[in-house]
Design a protein around this motif. Sequence first.
Motif, short mmCIF file in Angstrom:
data_model
loop_
_atom_site.label_atom_id
_atom_site.label_comp_id
_atom_site.label_asym_id
_atom_site.label_seq_id
_atom_site.Cartn_x
_atom_site.Cartn_y
_atom_site.Cartn_z
N ALA A 1 -13.19 22.53 -30.70
CA ALA A 1 -11.75 22.63 -30.44
C ALA A 1 -10.98 22.85 -31.73
CB ALA A 1 -11.26 21.37 -29.73
N GLU A 2 -9.99 23.71 -31.66
CA GLU A 2 -9.19 24.03 -32.85
C GLU A 2 -8.06 23.03 -33.04
OE1 GLU A 2 -8.13 28.36 -33.53
OE2 GLU A 2 -8.92 28.40 -31.48
N PRO A 3 -7.66 22.84 -34.31
CA PRO A 3 -6.53 21.93 -34.59
C PRO A 3 -5.20 22.63 -34.32
CG PRO A 3 -7.38 22.82 -36.63
CD PRO A 3 -8.25 23.38 -35.53
N LEU A 4 -4.89 22.87 -33.06
CA LEU A 4 -3.63 23.54 -32.72
C LEU A 4 -2.47 22.59 -32.98
CD1 LEU A 4 -4.77 25.12 -29.32
CD2 LEU A 4 -4.78 26.17 -31.61
N ARG A 5 -1.34 23.19 -33.28
CA ARG A 5 -0.18 22.41 -33.71
C ARG A 5 0.21 21.26 -32.77
NH1 ARG A 5 3.71 23.33 -37.69
NH2 ARG A 5 5.67 22.36 -37.04
N PRO A 6 0.34 21.52 -31.46
CA PRO A 6 0.79 20.42 -30.58
C PRO A 6 -0.23 19.28 -30.52
CG PRO A 6 0.78 22.55 -29.43
CD PRO A 6 0.11 22.77 -30.73
N ARG A 7 -1.47 19.59 -30.84
CA ARG A 7 -2.51 18.56 -30.72
C ARG A 7 -2.29 17.39 -31.67
NH1 ARG A 7 -7.66 22.62 -29.44
NH2 ARG A 7 -7.13 22.73 -27.22
N PHE A 8 -1.65 17.65 -32.81
CA PHE A 8 -1.39 16.55 -33.76
C PHE A 8 -0.45 15.52 -33.12
CE2 PHE A 8 -2.85 20.01 -36.39
CZ PHE A 8 -3.76 19.36 -37.20
N LEU A 9 0.53 16.06 -32.40
CA LEU A 9 1.48 15.19 -31.73
C LEU A 9 0.79 14.40 -30.61
CD1 LEU A 9 4.35 14.81 -32.45
CD2 LEU A 9 5.02 16.52 -30.78
N ILE A 10 -0.08 15.10 -29.86
CA ILE A 10 -0.82 14.44 -28.78
C ILE A 10 -1.72 13.35 -29.37
CG2 ILE A 10 -2.57 14.80 -26.99
CD1 ILE A 10 -1.51 17.70 -26.73
N ARG A 11 -2.36 13.68 -30.45
CA ARG A 11 -3.25 12.74 -31.15
C ARG A 11 -2.51 11.50 -31.62
NH1 ARG A 11 -4.54 13.37 -36.71
NH2 ARG A 11 -2.30 13.83 -36.87
#
Lengths: 401, 401
Positions: free
Chosen positions: A225-235
């Motif tokens: 899985a790529e470190p897409l921008r929204p994922r940081f917020l989800i994380r």
Amino acid sequence: MSADEERRLARVALTWLAEPGTRVVYRLVERLGPVATLDLLLDGGSPDGWLHSTVAARLAGGDARAVAAEALERADRLGARLVTPDDEEWPAQVADLATLRLPDVTRRVDGETAPPLCFWVRGGWPLGEALDRSVAVVGARAATGYGQHVATELGYGLAERDWTVVSGGAFGIDAAAHRGALNAGGLTVAVLACGLDRPYPMGNAALFDRIADTGLLVSEWPPGAEPLRPRFLIRNRVIAAGTVGTVLVEASARSGATQTARRAVYTNRVAMVVPGPVTSAMSVGAHEFLRDNPKTRLVTGVAHVLEEVGRIGADLAPPARGPQRPADTLDDDARSLLEALPRRGARGVDALATRAGLDVRTAMRKLSLLEELSMVVRRDGGYALAAPVTPKRGSATVTAR
Amino acid sequence: MSADEERRLARVALTWLAEPGTRVVYRLVERLGPVATLDLLLDGGSPDGWLHSTVAARLAGGDARAVAAEALERADRLGARLVTPDDEEWPAQVADLATLRLPDVTRRVDGETAPPLCFWVRGGWPLGEALDRSVAVVGARAATGYGQHVATELGYGLAERDWTVVSGGAFGIDAAAHRGALNAGGLTVAVLACGLDRPYPMGNAALFDRIADTGLLVSEWPPGAEPLRPRFLIRNRVIAAGTVGTVLVEASARSGATQTARRAVYTNRVAMVVPGPVTSAMSVGAHEFLRDNPKTRLVTGVAHVLEEVGRIGADLAPPARGPQRPADTLDDDARSLLEALPRRGARGVDALATRAGLDVRTAMRKLSLLEELSMVVRRDGGYALAAPVTPKRGSATVTAR
């Protein structure tokens, strides 16, 4: 495939179909279980228009169960494991995310804060135990020397007092906090927003190796899985809810790190902020957070943080760092070293390395891990078995079962 | 001697007999008036054993009324005046000190926080008007460059927005705040803990001259009084209660400046604290204050301070900086300059200085004061009378009447 395996596969597939945190998926899983939820979504039965199109778009790219099976195999090769709520090591506290409602939500991603369906984990510690007594230390990537100094001190001091230091593995404050904990020989957990086979940022690769060695790398996203921008917020919601409290060290105005602290506030965790010079752009967000969130505590060092989390820590079970459980997750090298140790008395590192068939560097690293696990002690210039411990033979490596 | 003069003399004598802030004296004055209170104490009728011995000790050194009369003469020669609650310029808000009760009082001086009986004032502004829209900026003497920078910016920014900057005239933060206000051409008030003829510290003598020139030097102690250690603490209550709010810029652990902020909290003024690096010893007291006093606001600059005091300011009368009142207090030089101005049109500084019989430097300083008082305006490269103003002839200098 066992029913258990089917459930695990379904959770992985669901996380691929819709991003972690999606409320409607979480609610379906709660009601129907993961397998029936997956079947429902695959049959086009999403109760929600948005989810329906999201799932349809995903399915155009592949078969959900096949993708999930491949992810599990990939994790296995990587030495990573899948952890689900069915596992003993599941960190129960993340369930608090079910009631998290951030105020003034304008982006979808701020509203989709449901608990995780599963975690991918690399490292020897049971995830739940590692997070039992844990504090998050987060902040700006473009941290100043001041911020990095403070974060390192916090990481070191917390680890020294047996608190797990959790952060996001980013440059700046995150890395400084992880490093502080590692330098203290403590436990640190990096919660990533991408697959564990490609921890981001690459520049922290050596740091991630050190963390995986003695602590944990954790992600909700499958390998690849790529470190897409929204994922940081989800994380960020996992960092906030997985820990007892979050310390924000430096943050510019509208920084992502303040979003972690915000999620801590709204899951009733302790939110703490380290102030800085008002002349520093890297403290603007930190100060604003303190001004805007009355329940947030200003902290100036590890003593203040311990004062805050200690209050909660006192209600927790005593640090469950027993010798038995971790033994289940020891790798071959560590077990070889345990076998190389004399039943009575101590043996030097060189002799132990030779007997275990390891190079001295690896032997030292593993011995330091065993020491932290209270399985060996330093004695007479070498190492000895810790008194009451009977090493227990578990599976050699813990894989995605 | 008129009844009014007798009352004034009695207030001065009482302040000499017992330190300002002494509760029992204040209560007697409230009940009996100053003259009867003085008579009572001189007759050995103190209702309090401690006061009785204090008064007796003082009286061994001189006659109270004679000492007071001499202080008034000395003030007159100094160009200072006595201000009492009978005067229009009395700052009414200091009466709030009557209900100030600090918690956890262990030292007598922390308990003796009654309102002042009188002030000695040097400078052209009516005291009450100068303090109407005022903010205190206080902090460490051993300030860092960071703290001094922040205090200067605050002093400048507040003065620029027509707020009077009040501080204690000390080295470090106090001096920086005064200087910032002066640099903005604004009004600043130094509240001292000693006689106005010997402003302490001597190293700030030039600063005190600048302050007296356009702002005010204020003290509760008569000319000749020494800056004894406890007097700073007694003085601090006036800085706190005389202003709308107090900003603490830098403070080491257990700093005196935090005592001013503490008095602000307990007189329901706005207490504000500027954070700093947690690695700086000069911010330790500031951060502790923020942690220990939940109602205290963290502020990072003048915008935040204005936000806090503006809320209160909105309830106050609009800035009473009219042209009439200040004219009463103009000195000879300023009046000469007003007379040197043409009834219509502008005149250059050099010509004005020559006509007024002043050197150019003095002329410029006084013109800048007149400009601030809205009595003159800059025009055509020189100065002109501000349109509606008719300079009113008052007493040449304001003395201890």
